[in-house]
Design a protein around this motif. Sequence first.
Motif, mmCIF file in Angstrom:
data_model
loop_
_atom_site.group_PDB
_atom_site.id
_atom_site.type_symbol
_atom_site.label_atom_id
_atom_site.label_comp_id
_atom_site.label_asym_id
_atom_site.label_seq_id
_atom_site.Cartn_x
_atom_site.Cartn_y
_atom_site.Cartn_z
ATOM 1 N N SER A 19 0.808 32.520 -5.544
ATOM 2 C CA SER A 19 1.631 32.817 -6.476
ATOM 3 C C SER A 19 1.181 32.656 -7.545
ATOM 4 N N ILE A 20 0.617 31.488 -7.655
ATOM 5 C CA ILE A 20 0.119 30.848 -9.247
ATOM 6 C C ILE A 20 -1.465 31.107 -9.215
ATOM 7 N N GLU A 21 -2.154 31.747 -8.419
ATOM 8 C CA GLU A 21 -3.533 31.597 -8.737
ATOM 9 C C GLU A 21 -4.116 32.483 -9.937
ATOM 10 N N PRO A 22 -3.485 33.482 -10.089
ATOM 11 C CA PRO A 22 -3.743 34.485 -11.263
ATOM 12 C C PRO A 22 -3.670 33.550 -12.473
ATOM 13 N N LEU A 23 -2.578 32.725 -12.620
ATOM 14 C CA LEU A 23 -2.344 31.926 -13.793
ATOM 15 C C LEU A 23 -3.548 30.831 -13.971
ATOM 16 N N ARG A 24 -3.669 30.330 -12.675
ATOM 17 C CA ARG A 24 -4.545 29.143 -12.785
ATOM 18 C C ARG A 24 -5.908 29.957 -13.045
ATOM 19 N N GLN A 25 -6.380 31.210 -12.722
ATOM 20 C CA GLN A 25 -7.531 31.593 -13.161
ATOM 21 C C GLN A 25 -7.688 31.828 -14.487
#
Length: 259
Positions: A11-17
Amino acid sequence: MNPFVEKIKNSIEPLRQEIINHKVYAEINSIEELNIFMKYHVYAVWDFMSLLKSLQNNLTCTSIPWFPVGSADTRFLINEIVVGEESDVDMNGVRMSHFEIYLKAMEQSGASTSNITTFINELKKGTSFLKAYEIANVPLAAQQFVDNTFKIIQSGKPYLQAATFTFGREDLIPGMFTSIINDMDKNLPNTISIFKYYLERHIEVDGDHHSHLALEMTTNLCCTDEQYWNEATDTTIASLQSRIQLWNGAYEEIMANKN
């Protein structure tokens, strides 16, 4: 992998990237630009410690008389992290917190520490956050970042604090930025060596050993409660969005300074 952990990471991977690839890193090509970045980043270093201590207060007994609180495993995990963050060693082996190392890095590079030190001194006197922001002239993006962190702290929910600590504040420093700092350190000896050390220590300690401890702590606290994990996901997303806004603030000031 724990299915709840896998779900929150997805769920958070796009924001981490988005954070790892943020445009601010590519614009830091001089000591002046690094100092602007540090002026914003220092608030994340400081409130990281506040988040950590709130966890210790909630998961262990920090008052007298002492009573055993919660799981001994969880007590061990948070106390182990606190020792490493609050009393690590600087380049010379002197004991100090990561925040104190960061302040030394700012002083060495010529970055102003007046905003953050005035802010903290006002809080020590009992000044409200709102008034302390005003007195210390804290950048708006940093104010919003700190406000979001303390909203989580004041929730009184250790599982949300742990999730934010684990997934919202984990190693988000891209290799590109580390390379820029390494090159800058070669060209400016004894100017950013402490900051370079801070980054290396952050990656070594926070990004490796402590991240594993924090993940185990969060898993223990959320257990298999789906509602806890859903709340943890939402809170982590808000924290990462807040970090993006902090970086946006630094980027905008760097660009304004260039122009």
